[in-house]
Design a protein around this motif. Structure first.
Motif, PDB file in Angstrom:
ATOM      1  N   SER A  23      12.604   1.662  15.052  1.00 46.47           N
ATOM      2  CA  SER A  23      14.189   0.783  15.748  1.00 46.47           C
ATOM      3  C   SER A  23      14.947   0.081  14.866  1.00 46.47           C
ATOM      4  CB  SER A  23      13.389   0.148  16.467  1.00 46.47           C
ATOM      5  OG  SER A  23      12.755  -1.344  15.834  1.00 46.47           O
ATOM      6  N   SER A  24      14.221  -0.689  14.096  1.00 44.25           N
ATOM      7  CA  SER A  24      15.585  -1.856  12.828  1.00 44.25           C
ATOM      8  C   SER A  24      16.440  -0.301  12.016  1.00 44.25           C
ATOM      9  CB  SER A  24      15.189  -2.242  11.715  1.00 44.25           C
ATOM     10  OG  SER A  24      13.965  -3.482  12.796  1.00 44.25           O
ATOM     11  N   ALA A  25      15.978   0.750  11.310  1.00 46.32           N
ATOM     12  CA  ALA A  25      16.543   1.850  10.833  1.00 46.32           C
ATOM     13  C   ALA A  25      17.459   2.565  11.136  1.00 46.32           C
ATOM     14  CB  ALA A  25      14.916   2.606  10.349  1.00 46.32           C
ATOM     15  N   LEU A  26      17.234   2.875  12.608  1.00 43.74           N
ATOM     16  CA  LEU A  26      18.256   3.608  13.844  1.00 43.74           C
ATOM     17  C   LEU A  26      18.788   2.454  13.955  1.00 43.74           C
ATOM     18  CD1 LEU A  26      15.727   5.045  16.168  1.00 43.74           C
ATOM     19  CD2 LEU A  26      17.023   5.886  14.281  1.00 43.74           C
ATOM     20  N   LYS A  27      19.068   1.096  13.548  1.00 46.87           N
ATOM     21  CA  LYS A  27      20.018   0.146  14.792  1.00 46.87           C
ATOM     22  C   LYS A  27      20.939   0.063  13.147  1.00 46.87           C
ATOM     23  CE  LYS A  27      17.559  -2.774  17.936  1.00 46.87           C
ATOM     24  NZ  LYS A  27      16.385  -3.570  17.884  1.00 46.87           N
ATOM     25  N   LYS A  28      19.815  -0.405  11.968  1.00 48.21           N
ATOM     26  CA  LYS A  28      21.611  -0.132  10.870  1.00 48.21           C
ATOM     27  C   LYS A  28      21.885   0.797  10.576  1.00 48.21           C
ATOM     28  CE  LYS A  28      21.040  -1.884   6.147  1.00 48.21           C
ATOM     29  NZ  LYS A  28      22.274  -2.624   6.712  1.00 48.21           N
ATOM     30  N   THR A  29      21.506   2.329  11.206  1.00 47.91           N
ATOM     31  CA  THR A  29      22.255   3.255  10.456  1.00 47.91           C
ATOM     32  C   THR A  29      23.556   3.341  11.689  1.00 47.91           C
ATOM     33  OG1 THR A  29      20.421   4.517  11.310  1.00 47.91           O
ATOM     34  CG2 THR A  29      20.513   4.199   8.989  1.00 47.91           C
ATOM     35  N   ALA A  30      23.033   3.185  12.531  1.00 50.43           N
ATOM     36  CA  ALA A  30      23.894   3.260  13.296  1.00 50.43           C
ATOM     37  C   ALA A  30      25.203   2.724  13.622  1.00 50.43           C
ATOM     38  CB  ALA A  30      23.274   3.115  15.175  1.00 50.43           C
ATOM     39  N   ARG A  31      24.695   0.935  13.322  1.00 52.67           N
ATOM     40  CA  ARG A  31      25.841   0.508  13.137  1.00 52.67           C
ATOM     41  C   ARG A  31      26.815   0.433  11.854  1.00 52.67           C
ATOM     42  NH1 ARG A  31      22.691  -3.791  13.216  1.00 52.67           N
ATOM     43  NH2 ARG A  31      22.115  -3.976  10.780  1.00 52.67           N
ATOM     44  N   ASP A  32      26.125   1.009  11.098  1.00 52.55           N
ATOM     45  CA  ASP A  32      26.766   1.900   9.337  1.00 52.55           C
ATOM     46  C   ASP A  32      27.497   3.023   9.459  1.00 52.55           C
ATOM     47  OD1 ASP A  32      25.619  -0.609   7.828  1.00 52.55           O
ATOM     48  OD2 ASP A  32      24.037   1.076   6.719  1.00 52.55           O
ATOM     49  N   GLY A  33      27.297   4.106  10.693  1.00 54.70           N
ATOM     50  CA  GLY A  33      28.222   4.724  10.906  1.00 54.70           C
ATOM     51  C   GLY A  33      29.226   4.680  11.676  1.00 54.70           C
TER      52      GLY A  33
END
Length: 699
Positions: free
Chosen positions: A4-14
């Motif tokens: 969940s943290s990885a998905l949030k971070k990649t979404a934010r960076d994207g």
């Protein structure tokens, strides 16, 4: 890091939009290329032919904006030829469903392996897949295949011709790279005034070296202002560090330290002036105050010992860098092989065997590139077959989205997947609203499509979500030229883009190539490179008469490359939703700091290399022998989660100190080097004490 943290971070960076320097003239030239191609085909052909040819001009224009040192015209021509080949083969195979799927599988597999050559090669290969997928919607025959392939090539060649006819800031990227390197040195000098052990990021120097690699033709036309300062800048960094260092340079406090601070400030001013002159292509203008500081004073605080030698060398090198860049901007004559034997860039034909060797190195199951190639091949075929069964039309959008989104690493794949859908949602929505209310005709749709391409080229480096928005609107207007209904375009585009993005992201989760488990291998590689660098420097102290500057230089470059590989791998691993059971985050930071210190100490020793006439040092030779014997076992220990043993080098150092004292630069440097190696062992061993840190693995 959890999923969940990885998905949030990649979404934010994207979805992050970056502020970057815009290049409006380059964007205007690229958009003009698309406009010329579309206009000619609308005037003398059909709307569908105009749509087909626009892909070639669009893709070639995108290639010219990539971060590469090859001439833009070369990129445009290579892309045009690649797009033409993929278009022709796609047309021939399109009537036979099974044949086309097989072709798509093989072509995407090869395109995925192209990432082994470099990111630009991977991007160009990805563009050819996108065009191949588009061709399945157009009429097919051998003659028609050749016709449409020729139009695609024509679009790319128009972009190449515009680069030749409308040159914009020739050698601009090379100038910026060299100026950035000198500006980084200036910033380093300023930080050393307050922090004698300040960290220096070697990336600008690495970029400047890459920019200095030329083909034989480029070497004949390179401006003279770019021919000399880079080598001097490379030699400046260890001199600046050795001058500021409180152990091997001036004392930490007192009049000598004040003199060092003045010298560092003046050096920063001179380097900034040279960087500004190179960036603008004008003569160097130096402030007299800085030049006065760089003169050897007759009275006042005087430096002594190693600090004095470093100061005199700094003054000489600054004079060299000013002299090398303060000249008329002219083209150089042909360079001899001896002068540029290590900076020759292969031409495109000679790049073929280099590319084949790179692909062969990555053709193994454990390689992230090979796994990416298999992944993208499977996803493109699955997306094509799945979309073909949906009643949406334009089924190629799903596999094309997957191909454009997928990258060899987890973070970029997920970032681009989120950014692609969000950008497409905005772009297609805006394009659909404009089309619904204005009902543009063929020529107005063409103009709007060109406008979107211009915005894409202008904003390309601000973020993939912005790029995707421009592409989404461009596709709506481009298909409007061919008479496609906007409502069907919007609905199909959004649904199939979502499908393609989800397939790409699911594929990486099912068949990953995580960077985290390989972190210890990266550390071991960095230690090996640092060790070879230290051994090359120690060899000069041991036998000055056999000094080989090239060996030291090559070892330094390998050490820099290993450090960059570690930093890139560590950054990617921090975004992955997996743990490393044998390397905690604290151990990773400690090991990184120790190896960085090892490289810095070796660089300081390099700054004080003895002349060929100096006496040999048996102690340096014995210490180097002990270090050489300990390195293989230490490298294996890092990989096997054991503690490296440096008792051999420590004993050799003690004997060296007993025999020659501990006042020499070489002995003091070897002591600092051994301390850094001990810190490496302590840092890697700390998480294993009491097994307390086992659960603190990193993600």
């Amino acid at each position: 890091m959890t999923w969940s943290s990885a998905l949030k971070k990649t979404a934010r960076d994207g979805l992050t939009i970056e502020r970057t320097r815009l290049e409006p003239l380059l964007a205007l030239r690229g958009a003009a290329g698309v406009a010329i191609v579309v206009g000619l085909l609308l005037a003398f052909g059909t709307p569908k032919l105009a749509v087909s040819s626009a892909f070639g001009a669009f893709a070639a224009g995108v290639a010219t904006f990539q971060r590469t040192w090859r001439p833009r015209v070369t990129l445009a021509v290579v892309v045009a030829v690649g797009l033409g080949a993929s278009t022709f083969l796609g047309y021939l195979a399109a009537p036979h469903h099974a044949v086309f799927v097989a072709l798509l599988a093989v072509w995407t597999l090869l395109a995925g392996m192209a990432w082994a050559v470099g990111p630009v090669s991977g991007l160009v290969a990805t563009q050819t897949i996108a065009v191949m997928l588009v061709t399945v919607t157009l009429p097919t025959s051998v003659v028609g295949a050749a016709h449409h392939a020729a139009l695609i090539v024509f679009g790319g060649l128009v972009q190449a011709l515009l680069v030749v006819l409308v040159p914009i800031r020739r050698w601009g990227r090379q100038r910026d790279a060299l100026a950035d390197a000198l500006a980084a040195e200036a910033d380093y000098a300023r930080r050393l005034r307050h922090d004698p052990t300040a960290r220096f990021d070697p990336q600008p120097l690495m970029d400047a070296r890459d920019a200095a690699e030329l083909t034989r033709r480029q070497a004949r036309y390179r401006p003279g202002q770019l021919a000399g300062p880079r080598g001097v800048a490379e030699r400046l960094r260890p001199v600046l560090a050795s001058l500021a260092d409180p152990v091997l340079g001036a004392p930490a406090e007192g009049p000598e330290r004040d003199r060092v601070r003045d010298l560092l400030g003046a050096a920063a001013t001179v380097l900034d002036a040279v960087a500004r002159a190179i960036r603008r292509g004008e003569p160097v203008r130096l402030p007299p105050e800085a030049m006065a500081v760089l003169e050897v004073p007759e009275s006042g605080p005087l430096l002594s010992g190693p600090a004095r030698r470093s100061a005199l060398r700094l003054i000489a090198l600054l004079g060299d860098v000013v002299e090398a860049s303060d000249e008329p901007v002219r083209t150089t004559g042909p360079a001899t092989e001896q002068e540029r034997r290590d900076l020759l860039r292969p031409s495109v034909p000679r790049l073929v065997p280099v590319a084949l060797r790179a692909v062969r190195r990555e053709a193994r199951w454990s390689s992230p590139i090979a796994r990416h190639a298999v992944r993208v091949s499977a996803v493109s075929c699955a997306g094509y077959l799945l979309a073909a069964g949906l009643p949406l039309g334009h089924g190629y959008w799903a596999p094309m989205t997957s191909v454009m989104v997928m990258r060899p690493d987890f973070a970029r794949t997920y970032e681009r997947g989120v950014a692609r859908f969000a950008g497409t949602l905005v772009g297609v929505g805006v394009g659909g609203v404009v089309t619904a209310f204005l009902h543009p005709g063929v020529y107005v749709s063409a103009a709007l499509a060109v406008l979107c391409i211009g915005l894409l080229y202008l904003l390309m480096r601000t973020g993939y979500s912005v790029t995707s928005a421009c592409i989404g609107a461009y596709v709506v207007f481009l298909l409007g030229i061919a008479g496609e209904g906007w409502s069907q375009t919007v609905q199909a585009r959004l649904a199939l883009t979502l499908l393609g993005g989800l397939l790409a992201m699911a594929a990486y989760a099912v068949f990953p190539a995580w960077e985290t488990p390989r972190l210890r291998d990266r550390l071991a590689g960095w230690l090996r490179a640092n060790g070879e660098y230290a051994l090359a420097v120690l060899a000069v102290y041991a036998r000055p008469a056999e000094r080989k500057a090239r060996r030291v230089r090559e070892a330094l470059l390998d050490s820099r490359a290993a450090r960059r590989e570690w930093e890139d791998a560590s950054a990617r691993a921090r975004k992955e939703p997996v743990r490393h059971r044998g390397l905690s985050r604290s151990a990773e930071r400690a090991a990184e700091a120790a190896l960085a210190t090892m490289g810095r100490v070796t660089m300081l020793m390099e700054a004080h290399l003895p002349d060929r006439q100096a006496a040999a040092s048996p102690g340096a030779e014995e210490f180097a022998s002990a270090l050489r014997a300990a390195l293989p076992d230490a490298i294996a220990a890092i990989r096997e989660r054991a503690r490296p043993d440096w008792s051999g080098p420590r004993r050799a150092l003690a004997e060296w100190q007993r025999r020659e004292g501990d006042t020499g630069v070489a002995v003091r440097g070897a002591e600092l080097l051994t301390d850094a190696l001990d810190e490496l062992s302590e840092g890697l061993a700390a998480p294993r004490r009491g097994r307390a840190g086992r659960g603190a693995g990193r993600g």
